[in-house]
Design a protein around this motif. Structure first.
Motif, PDB file in Angstrom:
ATOM      1  N   VAL A  73       0.837  -1.205   0.000  1.00 49.45           N
ATOM      2  CA  VAL A  73       0.000   0.000   0.000  1.00 49.45           C
ATOM      3  C   VAL A  73       0.873   1.257   0.000  1.00 49.45           C
ATOM      4  N   ARG A  77       0.937   4.200  -2.851  1.00 53.12           N
ATOM      5  CA  ARG A  77       0.799   5.633  -2.554  1.00 53.12           C
ATOM      6  C   ARG A  77       1.954   6.424  -3.193  1.00 53.12           C
ATOM      7  N   THR A 106      -4.185  -4.405  -4.099  1.00 54.46           N
ATOM      8  CA  THR A 106      -4.573  -3.079  -3.628  1.00 54.46           C
ATOM      9  C   THR A 106      -6.022  -2.784  -3.973  1.00 54.46           C
ATOM     10  N   GLN A 109      -8.270  -5.083  -1.623  1.00 54.45           N
ATOM     11  CA  GLN A 109      -8.144  -5.042  -0.163  1.00 54.45           C
ATOM     12  C   GLN A 109      -7.851  -3.660   0.404  1.00 54.45           C
ATOM     13  N   HIS A 110      -7.289  -2.769  -0.391  1.00 59.15           N
ATOM     14  CA  HIS A 110      -6.864  -1.469   0.150  1.00 59.15           C
ATOM     15  C   HIS A 110      -7.193  -0.348  -0.838  1.00 59.15           C
ATOM     16  N   GLU A 112      -9.176   2.283  -0.480  1.00 59.66           N
ATOM     17  CA  GLU A 112      -9.394   3.631   0.063  1.00 59.66           C
ATOM     18  C   GLU A 112      -8.203   4.571  -0.158  1.00 59.66           C
ATOM     19  N   PRO A 113      -6.951   4.144   0.124  1.00 54.31           N
ATOM     20  CA  PRO A 113      -5.825   5.059  -0.125  1.00 54.31           C
ATOM     21  C   PRO A 113      -5.719   5.495  -1.585  1.00 54.31           C
TER      22      PRO A 113
END
Length: 421
Positions: A73, A77, A106, A109-110, A112-113
């Motif tokens: 993650v 970013r 990503t 599972q991830h 939002e960022p």
């Protein structure tokens, strides 16, 4: 009196990867996407690069090490931040189209960022998010949900590496990518009949949907000709120069990469709900559904471009040994075969994705077989309509359809239930 020895707090050891992720050492280079008809550059793809002279100068090594260290993650970013900053340059409000890559893990599972960074992207920057085709078979429900959220954020979707495996074409109608990126190997195998089949399927989808088709790996004039024969509308490759540290001049034609409207999520909608709303329903005994089901399955098995098969059995007990053998055979030939029903095990037959439905899900009352792919779209959808007669034969209300839009909507309603959540 001797004083007690002082206790020192251990300082966490920094790894070299920490410095790469936090020091601003990551940067992007930019490869143009060129209109094959006019020769105009219409956008750029941001390609991640690490610090020169280190193992992380290779993006593949960066991804592998970040994933192994649980830092994926953070890498995403840093990568997106570098891509947006480099694309904006000295003109943060300039209109431009930028393709960016986001890893499947990503997205599922991830997310939002990623959405937070997209929300802060420079004004005028149109973003297309690339998804690799391998992600769809692994977690189709989550990928579809992520794609819809990205579209809500104003991003179009590009499906990458299409044609690397012909099976990936089965998922194109579900994802509805605004851009299809052909695997670079197709340029080298144009004389192969399988390549022609793949190209035909992609061309078919593009004509129906208005999608852009990108040929990757164009290195010379011969490749350019092959790209046109494959049906590509855009090209990428060294024929137009190596990737550069800043994007070159480009026309901004936002309509070419406009995001589709997200598909509304109707949590408990079923294929029968969708079909009965627009088609005539017929009542038939259950025994007559069997030959209809097997005919659809047989057609799927012999399709030139393998489709997916999604079947709803009401309950696990209806997957008889003969049915299990039949579906194991389907799973050997097709890219994705799923069986849903109450108490359904995770693998009701070898290679078949099983999914246990909640007893209160209206789908448990349906007998459904959906066949969807690049060239195939057919469905039998039926709902139990009463009690069994004296011979144990239960009536069903039934619709059979070959309407691609309807079959696709029905397939999405089923696939949404395959989330691990």
């Amino acid at each position: 009196m001797t004083s007690a020895p002082s206790r020192r707090t251990a300082t966490p050891t920094r790894s070299p990867l920490d410095d790469v992720l936090t020091s601003g050492a990551l940067h992007s280079v930019y490869q143009p996407l060129v209109d094959l008809r006019t020769g105009a550059t219409l956008g750029h793809e941001a390609l991640l690069r690490g610090p020169a002279g280190t193992p992380w100068s290779s993006p593949l090594t960066l991804l592998e090490d970040a994933r192994a260290a649980g830092r994926l993650v953070e890498l995403e970013r840093a990568s997106l931040t570098a891509a947006f900053a480099g694309a904006a340059g000295d003109h943060p409000a300039a209109a431009a189209t930028l393709f960016v890559n986001v890893e499947p893990q990503t997205l599922t599972q991830h997310l939002e960022p990623v959405l937070e960074l997209l929300d802060r992207r420079p004004d005028g920057l149109q973003v297309v998010v690339e998804i690799t085709e391998r992600a769809l078979a692994a977690e189709p429900a989550r990928i579809l949900a992520a794609a819809d959220r990205l579209r809500t954020a104003g991003c179009a979707i590009a499906l990458d590496d299409v044609g690397a495996r012909p099976a990936s074409l089965a998922f194109v109608p579900l994802l509805r990518p605004e851009v299809v990126k052909l695997d670079l190997g197709l340029l080298r195998t144009l004389e192969d009949p399988q390549t022609v089949v793949v190209a035909g399927a992609v061309r078919d989808y593009a004509e129906q949907s208005g999608a852009e088709v990108v040929a990757e790996g164009v290195e010379d004039a011969d490749d350019l000709t092959r790209a046109v024969v494959l049906g590509a509308t855009l090209g990428q490759g060294w024929y137009w120069g190596r990737p550069g540290p800043v994007p070159g001049a480009a026309q901004h034609l936002p309509g070419r990469f406009a995001a589709h409207a997200p598909v509304p999520s109707q949590h408990r909608t079923t294929p029968f709900d969708l079909a009965a709303a627009v088609r005539t329903v017929q009542r038939v005994p259950k025994r007559l559904l069997v030959p209809l089901s097997t005919t659809l399955e047989l057609a799927a098995q012999h399709s030139l471009v393998p489709p997916m098969v999604l079947s709803c059995f009401q309950h696990e007990r209806y997957v008889t040994p003969a049915t299990a053998r039949r579906y194991a055979g389907l799973a050997q030939r097709l890219p994705f075969v799923a069986a849903l029903g109450e108490d359904m095990p995770a693998e009701p037959a070898p290679g078949v994705r099983g999914w246990a439905l909640d007893a209160h899900d209206p789908l448990v009352e349906e007998w459904t077989v959906l066949v969807l792919g690049a060239h195939a779209a057919s469905a039998l959808v039926a709902r139990a309509a009463g009690h069994a007669d004296a011979d144990g034969d239960r009536p069903f209300d039934m619709v059979v359809t070959h309407d691609r839009a309807l079959v696709t909507a029905a397939a999405r309603a089923v696939v949404r239930r395959l989330s691990v959540d």
